[in-house]
Design a protein around this motif. Structure first.
Motif, PDB file in Angstrom:
ATOM      1  N   VAL A 176       1.176  -1.513  -0.103  1.00 19.36           N
ATOM      2  CA  VAL A 176       0.287  -0.037  -0.226  1.00 19.36           C
ATOM      3  C   VAL A 176       0.709   1.238   0.332  1.00 19.36           C
ATOM      4  O   VAL A 176       2.214   1.087   0.474  1.00 19.36           O
ATOM      5  N   ASN A 177       0.394   2.402  -0.256  1.00 20.91           N
ATOM      6  CA  ASN A 177       1.525   3.278  -1.150  1.00 20.91           C
ATOM      7  C   ASN A 177       0.313   4.605  -0.647  1.00 20.91           C
ATOM      8  O   ASN A 177      -1.220   4.737  -1.142  1.00 20.91           O
ATOM      9  N   ASP A 178       0.318   5.883  -0.173  1.00 24.15           N
ATOM     10  CA  ASP A 178      -0.535   7.127  -0.259  1.00 24.15           C
ATOM     11  C   ASP A 178       0.849   7.951  -0.557  1.00 24.15           C
ATOM     12  O   ASP A 178       2.217   7.811  -0.550  1.00 24.15           O
ATOM     13  N   ASP A 179       0.665   8.944  -1.757  1.00 23.41           N
ATOM     14  CA  ASP A 179       1.394   9.652  -2.300  1.00 23.41           C
ATOM     15  C   ASP A 179       2.087  10.472  -1.475  1.00 23.41           C
ATOM     16  O   ASP A 179       3.569  11.125  -1.537  1.00 23.41           O
ATOM     17  N   GLY A 180       1.378  11.293  -0.051  1.00 19.57           N
ATOM     18  CA  GLY A 180       2.826  11.745   0.959  1.00 19.57           C
ATOM     19  C   GLY A 180       2.265  11.819   2.567  1.00 19.57           C
ATOM     20  O   GLY A 180       3.385  12.124   3.068  1.00 19.57           O
TER      21      GLY A 180
ATOM     22  N   ASN B 250       6.487   7.644  16.319  1.00 22.14           N
ATOM     23  CA  ASN B 250       7.777   6.776  16.335  1.00 22.14           C
ATOM     24  C   ASN B 250       8.660   5.692  14.734  1.00 22.14           C
ATOM     25  O   ASN B 250       8.401   4.667  15.338  1.00 22.14           O
ATOM     26  N   PRO B 251       8.488   6.442  13.932  1.00 29.17           N
ATOM     27  CA  PRO B 251       8.761   5.447  12.859  1.00 29.17           C
ATOM     28  C   PRO B 251      10.281   4.702  12.915  1.00 29.17           C
ATOM     29  O   PRO B 251      10.289   3.822  12.677  1.00 29.17           O
ATOM     30  N   SER B 252      11.055   4.810  14.241  1.00 30.62           N
ATOM     31  CA  SER B 252      12.297   3.867  14.060  1.00 30.62           C
ATOM     32  C   SER B 252      11.585   2.700  14.461  1.00 30.62           C
ATOM     33  O   SER B 252      12.473   1.959  14.649  1.00 30.62           O
TER      34      SER B 252
ATOM     35  N   SER C 287       8.625   8.189   1.143  1.00 26.80           N
ATOM     36  CA  SER C 287       9.497   8.867   0.810  1.00 26.80           C
ATOM     37  C   SER C 287      10.163   9.424   2.211  1.00 26.80           C
ATOM     38  O   SER C 287      10.002   9.042   3.394  1.00 26.80           O
ATOM     39  N   GLY C 288      11.379   8.984   2.180  1.00 27.73           N
ATOM     40  CA  GLY C 288      12.334   9.295   3.330  1.00 27.73           C
ATOM     41  C   GLY C 288      12.401   7.329   4.139  1.00 27.73           C
ATOM     42  O   GLY C 288      13.195   7.388   4.947  1.00 27.73           O
TER      43      GLY C 288
END
Length: 154
Positions: free
Chosen positions: A12-16, A105-107, A61-62
């Protein structure tokens, strides 16, 4: 979380933003599938079995590709199909959230390639079987993979 019904992983993805980030555990939402010209996605989404659990994997992204949700298919395909639309993202199945990552907390969000131990192409939005040859090459049995994922999601 009980991973015994864990059967699929889906891109799944979202543009931003993070896709489906606003749905907490217990929430329901329509999980989208991107339509293709040959009708294969329609048929695929329609035939996914009610009650199956799906891991959602996404890349923002990132970031590298991360495991962000575990959702349950709550209807049969025949119940969802009458609501489908003809646009590119009109195919969906209703799902219920069983686990969601901590987006603050993406890490700490599980890394797909580390936890799944497979490098596969993400060329479409079909759900892929966890018992696929690329995963079983790494895990030998679906039970070993499910036991590992139960630790990841608890």
């Amino acid at each position: 979380m009980d991973c015994s019904r864990l059967e699929y992983i889906k891109n799944v993805n979202d543009d931003g933003d993070w896709a489906y980030e606003s749905y907490p555990i217990g929430a329901y939402f329509p999980l989208n599938f991107k339509k293709n010209n040959d009708g294969g996605v329609d048929n695929h989404a329609f035939n996914l079995p009610k009650g199956s659990l799906i891991i959602l994997s996404q890349k923002r992204s990132g970031y590298e590709r991360l495991l962000t949700h575990v959702v349950e298919l709550v209807n049969e395909g025949s119940e969802d199909k009458p609501q489908w639309e003809t646009d590119t993202w009109g195919i969906f199945r209703w799902v219920k959230v069983h686990w969601i990552a901590d987006f603050n907390n993406p890490s700490r969000i599980p890394l797909d390639k580390k936890e799944m131990r497979a490098n596969w192409g993400w060329f479409d939005t079909k759900a892929k079987l966890l018992s696929s040859p690329s995963l079983m090459e790494q895990w030998v049995s679906i039970d070993k993979l499910k036991a590992h994922l139960e630790e990841v999601f608890n």
